[in-house]
Design an enzyme around this catalytic site. Sequence first.
Site: not given
Ligand code: AMP
Ligand code: ZN
Length: 666
Positions: A309, A403
């Site tokens: 992240k 206001c």
């Molecule tokens: P989280 O919701 O934080 O558990 O992250 C998992 C989610 O990230 C997955 O369910 C996907 O919807 C999303 N995601 C976005 N980009 C990717 C990617 N490149 N590969 C896999 N999952 C992804």
């Molecule tokens: Zn006013």
Amino acid sequence: MDVLQKIKSLREELNLHNYNYYVLDNPTISDYDFDVKLSELQGLEQKHPEYFDENSPTQRVGGTITKNFETVKHDYRMYSLDNSYSKDDLLDWENRIQKVLGDVPLEYICELKYDGASISITYENGRLVRAVTRGDGFQGDDVTNNVKTIKAVPIKLKGDFPEKFDIRGEIILPFAGFEKMNQDLIEIGETPYSNPRNTASGSLKLQDSAEVAKRPLDCLLYSLIGNNLSFQSHFDGLEKARLWGFKVPKQSHLAKNMNEVFDFINLWDKNRHTLPYETDGVVVKVNDLHLQDELGYTAKSPRWAIAYKFKSEQVFTQLNSISYQVGRTGSITPVANLEPVQLAGTVVKRASLHNADQIEKLDIRINDTVFVEKGGEIIPKIIGVDLEKRLSNFERTIYITHCPECQTELKRKEGEANHYCPNFYGCPPQIIGRIQHYISRKAMDIEGLGGETVALLYNNGLVKNYADLYDLSVEQILPLERMAQKSAENLVQGVQNSKNIPFENVLFALGIRYVGETVAKKLAKHYKNIDAIANANLLELVMVDEIGDKIAQSVVEFFDNQENISILERLKSNGIQLEVSEDNNSVVSDKLSGKIFVVSGVFAIYSREELKKAIEDNGGKVGSSISTKTNYVIAGDNMGPAKLEKANQLKVSIISENDFIEMLKL
Ligand code: AMP
Ligand code: ZN
């Protein structure tokens, strides 16, 4: 060629053009030619219902209504991802993997983590059969009809695809489309959507797929699942998916080792704000599919993948003051004035505080040190207060009771988040805002008069409501700042010209709360004139298609007000169109839906106003200047050379008045 063959070849061709446009971003045919072919196909399909195909490109415009989304079990579970926040976390992850696998060399795929709604789409024999949301990972909602309207999602595949597989990805709403949707909402006094991700996932659950079709959604894909898939690595799978017609972002990158993973992360941490959509991190995956199998899954997520992240960009700064803005509909928005600070490449001086509840929740006080964050949204947010830096003399913020512009006591309706100033007719920003709305392009489209001049006119006591505009004379406005003879004449002329604006635009221009362009059209079409609307009661109004309680209530309130009635009387005596004109009421369709036109020059058959109305009556939009979004320029005589050049440069189709008339006949 027999009819079926013709239909098939048109479908094929249109699918290819959708692919070129939405997946490759590289159209090879003009929009006009595309529309001609699409209409031809629509015509043939109508004549030959026996050849109906739910995966025809004509089905992309939507129109199915889903009242309850069916719950569907996933053939393969949709897992979540473990998160990591530092390079050390990633090295730990690599160590854990190597313990399981031994000392094999590891390659990784780095992908961006797209912030939207995850989706699993099933294909059989090259045809899209089902699209399901993630839900709880075991089962989700069947949103097939809605997903089919997203043109980046192929409904028919090319090349040598496997017989059956699922592909997974993220449905996202790019920033530009999100901003545009919000602009439209703000224009009718509605609350804008808070962020692209929630709007994207909300869109998937809309009941009317035609509504989904109108939203500029996109779908980015990142994994393939199935039995007997003919590739050995994740990377090869992605390459194949591209060949079959899927949109797999080109940023996806093969890294030979962890150091290259770090390079990728550094690159995108720095450059993510240049992407057209939101991303909140990087996903790192083991490339080799056999190794993936060997690693397997924990209870919640694959062991072979991890999300890194990005740190959301946050800074500290000081809250100097809170000011309160009054909108056109009287709605109050508190705004934080901050000590200017650098954040994500821009200087931040202000942040929205949304409403009284938000202020209370944050317990934010003048002189506090606050955390400001810039997520995907353009406007920064205050996400918290550093309580350690708070001194005992910082006083609790008391929300204003009156206001700031007209000192009227504020009100708050039950169930609504924002306070509002009820002094509709005496509160300057409301009066000015209402007149600005009245003259705006989609309303009365008054040329020669801009928003600042409206404020100037009001501040000089020349107008107090939009009916006053029609009494303005050149002599009156000439003495105003920076007003030359010519511009004064243009202004008066522009106001007079607005008498030709059709009734439905006038109805929108009145600025009745919740009556946006579409609702105004519906009401105009149903009631035909202003008196009929004014006389309609609540019960009758809600019987009209798509008019709900909130809108009906607001319409009734508007016409209950004596001041509004007398303004309307004056509009009437000035010759403003307060009923639908018979001859213009004939052609109405959604043939031009999604198309943006610019009308330029002088025409032989129709006036410019009539052309604009014909475009809008048939579902198209009228733009004021030529841009990459423009689909057609309808050119009359004397079209300016600069416009012509721009249209050529942007490869916008230039059509004549006659071409346009032909287009409507199709
Ligand atoms: P989280 O919701 O934080 O558990 O992250 C998992 C989610 O990230 C997955 O369910 C996907 O919807 C999303 N995601 C976005 N980009 C990717 C990617 N490149 N590969 C896999 N999952 C992804
Ligand atoms: Zn006013």
